[in-house]
Write a protein that holds these residues in place. Structure first.
Motif, PDB file in Angstrom:
ATOM      1  N   PRO A  76       0.788  -1.233   0.000  1.00 45.49           N
ATOM      2  CA  PRO A  76       0.000   0.000   0.000  1.00 45.49           C
ATOM      3  C   PRO A  76       0.817   1.277   0.000  1.00 45.49           C
ATOM      4  O   PRO A  76       0.320   2.324  -0.423  1.00 45.49           O
ATOM      5  N   HIS A  77       2.054   1.208   0.451  1.00 43.32           N
ATOM      6  CA  HIS A  77       2.858   2.424   0.526  1.00 43.32           C
ATOM      7  C   HIS A  77       3.833   2.567  -0.648  1.00 43.32           C
ATOM      8  O   HIS A  77       4.583   3.534  -0.708  1.00 43.32           O
ATOM      9  N   ALA A  78       3.811   1.599  -1.545  1.00 48.45           N
ATOM     10  CA  ALA A  78       4.793   1.615  -2.625  1.00 48.45           C
ATOM     11  C   ALA A  78       4.186   1.568  -4.013  1.00 48.45           C
ATOM     12  O   ALA A  78       4.831   1.979  -4.980  1.00 48.45           O
ATOM     13  N   ASP A  81       4.150   4.954  -6.048  1.00 50.19           N
ATOM     14  CA  ASP A  81       5.495   5.367  -6.454  1.00 50.19           C
ATOM     15  C   ASP A  81       6.063   4.439  -7.519  1.00 50.19           C
ATOM     16  O   ASP A  81       6.721   4.885  -8.464  1.00 50.19           O
ATOM     17  N   GLY A 259      -7.613   7.284  -0.113  1.00 57.24           N
ATOM     18  CA  GLY A 259      -6.402   6.905   0.603  1.00 57.24           C
ATOM     19  C   GLY A 259      -6.352   7.480   2.003  1.00 57.24           C
ATOM     20  O   GLY A 259      -7.285   8.146   2.463  1.00 57.24           O
ATOM     21  N   PRO A 260      -5.249   7.215   2.719  1.00 60.53           N
ATOM     22  CA  PRO A 260      -5.098   7.710   4.090  1.00 60.53           C
ATOM     23  C   PRO A 260      -4.955   9.220   4.112  1.00 60.53           C
ATOM     24  O   PRO A 260      -4.783   9.851   3.060  1.00 60.53           O
ATOM     25  N   LYS A 263      -0.587  14.545   4.066  1.00 63.25           N
ATOM     26  CA  LYS A 263       0.147  15.468   4.946  1.00 63.25           C
ATOM     27  C   LYS A 263      -0.135  16.919   4.597  1.00 63.25           C
ATOM     28  O   LYS A 263       0.038  17.804   5.423  1.00 63.25           O
ATOM     29  N   THR A 292       2.153  15.659  -0.384  1.00 61.69           N
ATOM     30  CA  THR A 292       2.035  14.241  -0.619  1.00 61.69           C
ATOM     31  C   THR A 292       1.775  14.113  -2.096  1.00 61.69           C
ATOM     32  O   THR A 292       1.473  15.067  -2.757  1.00 61.69           O
ATOM     33  N   ARG A 300      -1.417  11.057  -4.903  1.00 57.32           N
ATOM     34  CA  ARG A 300      -0.565  11.139  -3.736  1.00 57.32           C
ATOM     35  C   ARG A 300      -0.421  12.594  -3.386  1.00 57.32           C
ATOM     36  O   ARG A 300       0.423  13.288  -3.905  1.00 57.32           O
TER      37      ARG A 300
END
Length: 301
Positions: A76-78, A81, A259-260, A263, A292, A300
């Motif tokens: 989920p974090h990659a 990207d 998504g989460p 920032k 983000t 993102r």
């Protein structure tokens, strides 16, 4: 929004505008850093190309898209990207070809989709109109990052109405993604469009009723609201006004993309990018974006 024609036309026009901005770039300009930490101009276009292809798969081959969702859940974090990095590795001409081809195929698929069809996504299923609105929002937001990197101030357009609408509709999502309970009552949102027109959302407050007995409200320029909900500018740098504690809290957590929690952009970055302030003047332009970056229907941020 059952008929997607208008928003599909807006998506086409927004994509074309960004295309014109980057089409003639010198090779070195593709490596220019954008406000999204770690992402260049090439990353921004590569991300749009990647997400358009993902949306195309969702529309035309739901079974294959389910496999892509599984990959995303496994990393989920990659995965965002990684998708952008694949495009960045291409020569700019090849990246442009990939982006142009993918977005045209997606527009065609959405225009030809049977009415009422809903497509899978990384969040809830979407209609053709909602899918197009999400792509419009992301194209505008990442285009803002590109414009900031290149020192370009863009002229706001009536297409912002589509982005503002999704920003209003995702109010409760923003609360939930922050672990908060959404307010029970809707807010009134009154935004000034690029041509001075008033865009309104939610119920009308009764004239002369004190706030304590009336509705909570958000007012200000539509451009500023769109910058806020896409997290392309910090609230402190925008001319938005909240009436009531819940509406005030919403402006601190607003997020129109999946998504989460993002920032967001630090206070002052809006001005540091070369913008002296927002304006309802149609000659004004959108300002900086969030720090983000990629995502799935909002990017993102």
């Amino acid at each position: 929004m059952s008929d997607p024609t208008a928003v599909l036309d807006d998506l086409r026009d927004e994509s074309d505008e960004l295309d014109r901005l980057v089409a003639g770039l010198a090779p070195g300009a593709w490596a220019a850093a954008t406000p999204a930490e770690g992402w260049s101009v090439a990353h921004q276009i590569a991300h749009l190309a990647w997400t358009d292809r993902a949306a195309l798969t969702a529309v035309t081959d739901p079974d294959s898209f389910a496999a892509e969702v599984a990959k995303a859940l496994a990393a989920p974090h990659a995965f965002v990207d990684d998708g952008a990095a694949e495009g960045v590795a291409l020569p700019p001409a090849d990246l442009m070809h990939r982006w142009r081809e993918g977005r045209e195929l997606l527009l065609t698929a959405l225009r030809e989709a049977p009415p009422g069809t809903r497509f899978p996504w990384y969040g809830p299923p979407m209609s053709a109109a909602t899918m197009a609105t999400a792509r419009l929002m992301e194209t505008w937001a990442h285009g803002q990052d590109v414009a900031d990197a290149l020192g370009v101030v863009r002229k706001p357009t009536a297409r912002l109405a589509q982005i503002a609408r999704i920003g209003v509709r995702t109010r409760d999502f923003a609360y939930r993604v922050h672990g908060l309970t959404p307010p029970a009552e809707p807010f009134r949102v009154e935004l000034t469009g690029p041509g001075g027109e008033l865009w309104t959302y939610g119920p009308e407050d009764a004239a002369g009723v004190p706030h304590a007995e009336g509705l909570e409200k958000v007012t200000g320029p539509a451009l500023d609201f769109c910058l806020l909900v896409t997290q392309r500018a910090h609230r402190a740098d925008l001319s938005l006004h909240a009436t009531g504690p819940d509406a005030d809290q919403w402006l601190d957590i607003a997020q129109a993309f999946a998504g989460p929690p993002g920032k967001g952009r630090r206070p002052g970055a809006h001005r540091a990018a070369g913008h002296s302030g927002t304006s309802t003047d149609p000659a004004g332009g959108p300002e900086p974006g969030g720090n983000t970056r990629g995502g799935t229907g909002g990017g993102r941020r």
